[in-house]
Scaffold this active site. Sequence first.
Site, PDB file in Angstrom:
ATOM      1  N   ASP A  70      -6.555   9.732  -2.438  1.00 53.81           N
ATOM      2  CA  ASP A  70      -7.261  10.508  -1.594  1.00 53.81           C
ATOM      3  C   ASP A  70      -6.096  11.389  -0.940  1.00 53.81           C
ATOM      4  O   ASP A  70      -4.822  11.329  -1.339  1.00 53.81           O
ATOM      5  CB  ASP A  70      -7.938   9.760  -0.500  1.00 53.81           C
ATOM      6  CG  ASP A  70      -6.921   8.794   0.319  1.00 53.81           C
ATOM      7  OD1 ASP A  70      -5.691   8.923   0.519  1.00 53.81           O
ATOM      8  OD2 ASP A  70      -7.169   7.420   0.258  1.00 53.81           O
ATOM      9  N   CYS A 114       0.693   3.981   1.315  1.00 52.15           N
ATOM     10  CA  CYS A 114       0.953   4.902   2.330  1.00 52.15           C
ATOM     11  C   CYS A 114       2.129   4.372   3.355  1.00 52.15           C
ATOM     12  O   CYS A 114       2.786   5.151   3.991  1.00 52.15           O
ATOM     13  CB  CYS A 114      -0.247   5.207   3.166  1.00 52.15           C
ATOM     14  SG  CYS A 114      -0.947   3.516   4.072  1.00 52.15           S
ATOM     15  N   TYR A 115       2.561   3.047   3.261  1.00 51.18           N
ATOM     16  CA  TYR A 115       3.577   2.602   3.919  1.00 51.18           C
ATOM     17  C   TYR A 115       4.915   3.126   3.470  1.00 51.18           C
ATOM     18  O   TYR A 115       5.736   2.769   3.964  1.00 51.18           O
ATOM     19  CB  TYR A 115       3.527   1.076   3.755  1.00 51.18           C
ATOM     20  CG  TYR A 115       2.325   0.583   4.881  1.00 51.18           C
ATOM     21  CD1 TYR A 115       2.314   0.809   6.238  1.00 51.18           C
ATOM     22  CD2 TYR A 115       1.130  -0.231   4.210  1.00 51.18           C
ATOM     23  CE1 TYR A 115       0.985   0.454   6.964  1.00 51.18           C
ATOM     24  CE2 TYR A 115       0.106  -0.425   4.891  1.00 51.18           C
ATOM     25  CZ  TYR A 115       0.198  -0.179   6.180  1.00 51.18           C
ATOM     26  OH  TYR A 115      -0.979  -0.559   7.246  1.00 51.18           O
ATOM     27  N   ASP A 121       0.975  -1.149  -0.041  1.00 47.71           N
ATOM     28  CA  ASP A 121       0.215  -0.016   0.011  1.00 47.71           C
ATOM     29  C   ASP A 121       0.937   1.287  -0.012  1.00 47.71           C
ATOM     30  O   ASP A 121       1.788   1.371   0.712  1.00 47.71           O
ATOM     31  CB  ASP A 121      -0.952  -0.166   1.253  1.00 47.71           C
ATOM     32  CG  ASP A 121      -1.695   1.235   1.417  1.00 47.71           C
ATOM     33  OD1 ASP A 121      -1.565   2.203   0.766  1.00 47.71           O
ATOM     34  OD2 ASP A 121      -2.788   1.025   2.039  1.00 47.71           O
TER      35      ASP A 121
END
Lengths: 339, 498
Positions: free
Chosen positions: B396, B331-332, B329
């Site tokens: 997002d 965001c990691y 992902d």
Amino acid sequence: MASYSSEEEEEEELDYTNDPVWADVTPLPQDDGHNPLAQIAYSPEYTIAMSYLRAIMAANDHSPRVLNLTSDIIGMNAAHYTVWGYRFKTLMSLDRSQTLEDEKIGWSWRQELEWVQSIAKRYEKNYQIWHHRQLIIDHLDDPTGERAVTGEMFALDSKNYHVWTYRQWLVQRFQLFDEEELAATASLLEEDVRNNSAWNHRYFIVLGRLGEAGPEEGVVERESELAKEAISKAPQNPSAWNYLKAVLRKGGIELATLKPFCESFAPILSPDEIKSSHALDILSEIYDEAGDSVKAEKALELLASKFDPVRKNYWRYRRRLLGSKPTPASDTPTIQATA
Amino acid sequence: MSEIQDPNASQQLGLADASGLSNQRSQKPPDPVPTMHRGLPYILDDLGTETSRKQLQTARSVLKYVNDSRVPTLDKTTHIDFLIEPLEDGLSRGFTGLDASRPWLLYWCINALALLGVDVGGYNERVVSSLKPLQHKDGGFGGGNGQAPHMASAYAAILTLVVTSYYESRDLPKDRWMGVYARSFGWIDRQKLLDWIRKTKLRNGGFKVNEGGEEDVRASYCALVILALLGYDEDELRGDVSRDEKPLLDGLLDYFKRCQTWEGGIGAKQHSEAHGGYAFCVLSALCLLGEPQDVLTKYLDLDQFISWLSARQYAPEGGFSGRTNKLVDGCYSTWVGGCWSLVEAAANGIESSGTGFDIDSNVGSLWNRKALARYILACCQDPHGGLRDKPGMRPDYYHSNYVLLGLSAAQNYYYYDNAMSLPSSIENSPFKHGFCWKSSRNVPKPSTSEGIGGGWEEGLVSNERSRVGTQHPLFNIPLHAVAEIQEWWGVAKGAEIL
């Protein structure tokens, strides 16, 4: 981190402006400041409900109508921690005055829990829902049926972090370190041997909870057998290998005892027969501890070049560290694992 | 402000344009795709389960993006548009679920814009006026007006203020510089905020997110960041014995220690599953409280942690997962990628002190920077603007910020400098170690056993237009903003403005 609210609401509509229940409340508008950034264009329903909530909170009102108001808002924004907190305070206040389960209110702790579960299924990634449930069950001092509730959630997502956090709290709070709990993890692992959350929970209930204390006799053997069986089914599953290592560490058993087991999955002289990069990883450590730097390097070289190349720099670093750890003195008695 | 509102902003900023790709091609042929991005991993188990099926599906879908010698350029223009829109035009009712996270929205969008090279100083005044109604009368910040104070809200609010006040003041003469900071921070009730944080302190040493709220290491990390950036000193944290207050940080280090799991990673609290987000919180928090080589070895089994952290990077994807057997992902890129600078600083410190001489030894990068950058650029850019978890997911604001921050971690060498000279105002700060971080575009290769430098990693930024700003590895805001806010507290305390 936060979930978006769904726009299809099936909550019954509350009519704050015309319902006599709310006639005594003067709604308080929201102050977003001058020329604010990132303002949200709320629905009229949300704006009205929130303005009533602000008025209610300002008056420190914990009357039964707060339950309708807060569930209305939570239905539109389940991540509203202030509203959850205020709802819990209200429930407790009604409970203290013994009016919560009153017929007139038509609400009960059971109904609250059922409602919470319905929200939980709609918003799976949410901190507040499970914390609210935890506060209630802690207050009721009764875990009956709660494991089944988390089970329902695991059927939707068997790795849901919030639900596992709650389950751990439940087990700790009510000392549920029992056969049922053990069987629950076994069953989840049966379904998916790669479910790392289930492995984590198993470690917690079997070994993690012990703190500094050592495990009971036979536990380390049983758990390492479980891990080895899992590895045989899927040798490239990191969860089972990590679990095996952790169990041995907790049991004070040397890694070297795993040498034959690892070599059966990663014969470094026949790279084509290697079935597990994790076995190679452990072998490099075992060879290093035994002072066999040639074999240790070979294992790391295979990892870097072929079996786990994205971690090439890490394997190089491991090579840099070879020989830097004190080797265990050969006269130290070692506990033999039952292979 | 003009460069933000101007629709031609991208040209003024010298950003990517439609001809970007062809320019790149005409310069030199792209590097061939590394083998690991060209196919599935060498070993795949026969046994299929839900986990392996999802993993295989993701790897196959990502392969289409990463197995291409032309790594896309960072399309700054469309991302900037994506991030400016919510700030300027507001958000639709579909975002009501973020109504208790208003400061987060500001931080994500504004910090991401800063990473993309936008001067966000023009937002400072509106940031202040947007955040003022969020300060609670009893101290702290809520997620919106009238909401109860929450640690994450205060954290995001302070970060945003530090970013925009830095940009607004950075080119101003001293008196006007002071004016900006006084206006930006003077309205915060520091004493009440501290009093509120005290109410969230737990007996086990940690913190909870708010009164009556949940406990996790996120709360502790956010508390430390707030305290460090608002310039609280030892005396303030020690507390007032006559008010029955205890030292605020008591037991915290051992609390963090208990959060390392059997896997080597770090969980939300004791016994929780190891998770990248919580690992970052604990590593950063530890490095706010001491030198990396000390705290990361004293309160962690560092070797085990590194092993777990390293296992988060997957091929063919190149990105990071947050937990064992979970999917990558974007965001990691921050939560896991951000841990690496801290871990490498500790490893370098250990090796240098182990030489017995005054030699700066360097272990080099312990992770694959290029693979992460490839994942980010090829998979995390939505063609209509914004950054995302993975292909097929919607972009997002949260992901936009943390994907770009991760890209900054991949592009820059962030290092701890224990010889850094600090202003006297920081010498008394319990967080002074957090202010000793620097950055360089040159990422060292490992030094030899004699301590001789191994040169620099090449080709980390294949196209200069993909370069993003430098960020502070502990605070996740522009690096230089951190020194400026510290200077402000020194000035404010000296002038007894507080």
